[in-house]
Design an enzyme around this catalytic site. Sequence first.
Site, PDB file in Angstrom:
ATOM      1  N   SER A   1       0.874  -1.188   0.000  1.00 47.61           N
ATOM      2  CA  SER A   1       0.000   0.000   0.000  1.00 47.61           C
ATOM      3  C   SER A   1       0.901   1.224   0.000  1.00 47.61           C
ATOM      4  O   SER A   1       2.090   1.126   0.355  1.00 47.61           O
ATOM      5  CB  SER A   1      -0.852  -0.012   1.274  1.00 47.61           C
ATOM      6  OG  SER A   1      -1.491   1.228   1.472  1.00 47.61           O
TER       7      SER A   1
ATOM      8  N   TYR B   1      -2.273  -1.424  10.372  1.00 47.95           N
ATOM      9  CA  TYR B   1      -2.216  -1.504   8.907  1.00 47.95           C
ATOM     10  C   TYR B   1      -0.872  -0.981   8.394  1.00 47.95           C
ATOM     11  O   TYR B   1      -0.220  -1.621   7.568  1.00 47.95           O
ATOM     12  CB  TYR B   1      -3.381  -0.688   8.332  1.00 47.95           C
ATOM     13  CG  TYR B   1      -3.613  -0.846   6.850  1.00 47.95           C
ATOM     14  CD1 TYR B   1      -4.389  -1.888   6.352  1.00 47.95           C
ATOM     15  CD2 TYR B   1      -3.081   0.060   5.939  1.00 47.95           C
ATOM     16  CE1 TYR B   1      -4.619  -2.027   4.990  1.00 47.95           C
ATOM     17  CE2 TYR B   1      -3.305  -0.075   4.580  1.00 47.95           C
ATOM     18  CZ  TYR B   1      -4.079  -1.109   4.102  1.00 47.95           C
ATOM     19  OH  TYR B   1      -4.303  -1.241   2.745  1.00 47.95           O
TER      20      TYR B   1
HETATM   21  P1  NAD Z   1     -11.559  -6.047  -0.309  1.00 50.51           P
HETATM   22  O1  NAD Z   1     -12.190  -5.948   1.037  1.00 50.51           O
HETATM   23  O2  NAD Z   1     -12.356  -5.723  -1.526  1.00 50.51           O
HETATM   24  O3  NAD Z   1     -10.934  -7.491  -0.530  1.00 50.51           O
HETATM   25  C1  NAD Z   1     -10.226  -8.148   0.461  1.00 50.51           C
HETATM   26  C2  NAD Z   1     -10.160  -9.605   0.126  1.00 50.51           C
HETATM   27  O4  NAD Z   1      -9.468 -10.270   1.173  1.00 50.51           O
HETATM   28  C3  NAD Z   1     -11.537 -10.250   0.018  1.00 50.51           C
HETATM   29  O5  NAD Z   1     -11.518 -11.241  -0.988  1.00 50.51           O
HETATM   30  C4  NAD Z   1     -11.717 -10.891   1.389  1.00 50.51           C
HETATM   31  O6  NAD Z   1     -12.609 -11.974   1.399  1.00 50.51           O
HETATM   32  C5  NAD Z   1     -10.295 -11.335   1.646  1.00 50.51           C
HETATM   33  N1  NAD Z   1     -10.017 -11.596   3.050  1.00 50.51           N
HETATM   34  C6  NAD Z   1     -10.198 -10.789   4.121  1.00 50.51           C
HETATM   35  N2  NAD Z   1      -9.849 -11.440   5.249  1.00 50.51           N
HETATM   36  C7  NAD Z   1      -9.442 -12.679   4.874  1.00 50.51           C
HETATM   37  C8  NAD Z   1      -8.967 -13.813   5.582  1.00 50.51           C
HETATM   38  N3  NAD Z   1      -8.845 -13.820   6.914  1.00 50.51           N
HETATM   39  N4  NAD Z   1      -8.654 -14.915   4.879  1.00 50.51           N
HETATM   40  C9  NAD Z   1      -8.811 -14.949   3.530  1.00 50.51           C
HETATM   41  N5  NAD Z   1      -9.242 -13.900   2.806  1.00 50.51           N
HETATM   42  C10 NAD Z   1      -9.559 -12.788   3.477  1.00 50.51           C
HETATM   43  O7  NAD Z   1     -10.269  -5.115  -0.204  1.00 50.51           O
HETATM   44  P2  NAD Z   1      -9.257  -4.547  -1.297  1.00 50.51           P
HETATM   45  O8  NAD Z   1      -9.332  -3.076  -1.211  1.00 50.51           O
HETATM   46  O9  NAD Z   1      -9.415  -5.226  -2.608  1.00 50.51           O
HETATM   47  O10 NAD Z   1      -7.877  -4.967  -0.623  1.00 50.51           O
HETATM   48  C11 NAD Z   1      -7.012  -5.940  -1.148  1.00 50.51           C
HETATM   49  C12 NAD Z   1      -5.595  -5.643  -0.701  1.00 50.51           C
HETATM   50  O11 NAD Z   1      -5.185  -4.385  -1.236  1.00 50.51           O
HETATM   51  C13 NAD Z   1      -5.430  -5.526   0.825  1.00 50.51           C
HETATM   52  O12 NAD Z   1      -4.208  -6.113   1.212  1.00 50.51           O
HETATM   53  C14 NAD Z   1      -5.399  -4.031   1.043  1.00 50.51           C
HETATM   54  O13 NAD Z   1      -4.700  -3.689   2.209  1.00 50.51           O
HETATM   55  C15 NAD Z   1      -4.666  -3.578  -0.202  1.00 50.51           C
HETATM   56  N6  NAD Z   1      -4.852  -2.165  -0.539  1.00 50.51           N
HETATM   57  C16 NAD Z   1      -6.088  -1.654  -0.786  1.00 50.51           C
HETATM   58  C17 NAD Z   1      -6.203  -0.315  -1.119  1.00 50.51           C
HETATM   59  C18 NAD Z   1      -7.527   0.325  -1.429  1.00 50.51           C
HETATM   60  O14 NAD Z   1      -7.570   1.567  -1.563  1.00 50.51           O
HETATM   61  N7  NAD Z   1      -8.606  -0.433  -1.581  1.00 50.51           N
HETATM   62  C19 NAD Z   1      -5.071   0.497  -1.174  1.00 50.51           C
HETATM   63  C20 NAD Z   1      -3.841  -0.066  -0.907  1.00 50.51           C
HETATM   64  C21 NAD Z   1      -3.736  -1.401  -0.594  1.00 50.51           C
END
Ligand code: NAD
Length: 256
Positions: A138, A151
């Site tokens: 991130s 985080y």
């Molecule tokens: P999201 O909530 O849409 O997806 C998260 C995914 O992780 C889902 O498929 C969920 O079921 C799964 N998950 C959560 N807990 C779990 C567990 N204990 N075991 C197995 N699967 C699990 O979120 P996202 O925004 O797509 O995030 C995905 C990644 O990207 C994360 O690591 C997040 O930190 C990172 N990220 C997101 C953003 C953003 O702005 N959305 C920015 C930077 C980084």
Amino acid sequence: MLKGKTALVTGSTSGIGLGIAIELAKQGANIVMNGFGDHEGPKKEIEALGVKVEYHGADMSKPAEIEAMMKFAAEKFGGVDILVNNAGIQYVAPIQDFPPERWDAIIAINLSSAFHTSRLAIPHMKQKNWGRIINIASAHGLVASKEKSAYVAAKHGIVGLTKVAALELATSGVTANAICPGWVLTPLVQKQIDDRAAKEGITVDQATRELLGEKEPSLQFTTPEQLGGLAVFFCSPAADNVRGQAWAHDGGWTAQ
Ligand code: NAD
């Protein structure tokens, strides 16, 4: 480009993970999906691209379930060639109010799971002398924001883990890199926007503009498709010697 390869994407039932799985499948990679919630719909969407897809529901906070998932991937496809550590959760509170069990869950899911999948995937990759580890960190892997202690600690940690893996694998055909997205409009971020709108008594549109304006000079969300494109680049021969990078895709967030 990726025909005959197998990609395991943790947390690929939604958001960024699903976007990355789709882009890798478009290049011909078979996919091992993981994550909570509905997986049948996303599974069909990926299968429609003409690749094989298997799903395993391991909870990324549980090392024994991670081991079972890696074994499952080896049984179904012979091993994981492309490992995308993406599953992640968020919790927002000042340190003194941060529930210890939320801290533990974020460190387990956002950081330790990537150690467990990597340690189990690396032997197969080394044996084939080809592999890709792509850790979804991130902008918070590079800089901090208040009220996101667990985080930010986990994301800085996964950037460090990426560098160590890259160094240990540097003389092989296995690379490890991190992707550092800025804001991506997924359920994880929508919740933060909705909470902000409720707390400040403003509309969701206003809260969205504030959220972007505070951090992201481009005032635009990065999309899961764009992050999938970057993952495809990391898998290409052009990236054979890109090792240990934390690659920001953040509209200028960390350039400030
Ligand atoms: P999201 O909530 O849409 O997806 C998260 C995914 O992780 C889902 O498929 C969920 O079921 C799964 N998950 C959560 N807990 C779990 C567990 N204990 N075991 C197995 N699967 C699990 O979120 P996202 O925004 O797509 O995030 C995905 C990644 O990207 C994360 O690591 C997040 O930190 C990172 N990220 C997101 C953003 C953003 O702005 N959305 C920015 C930077 C980084």
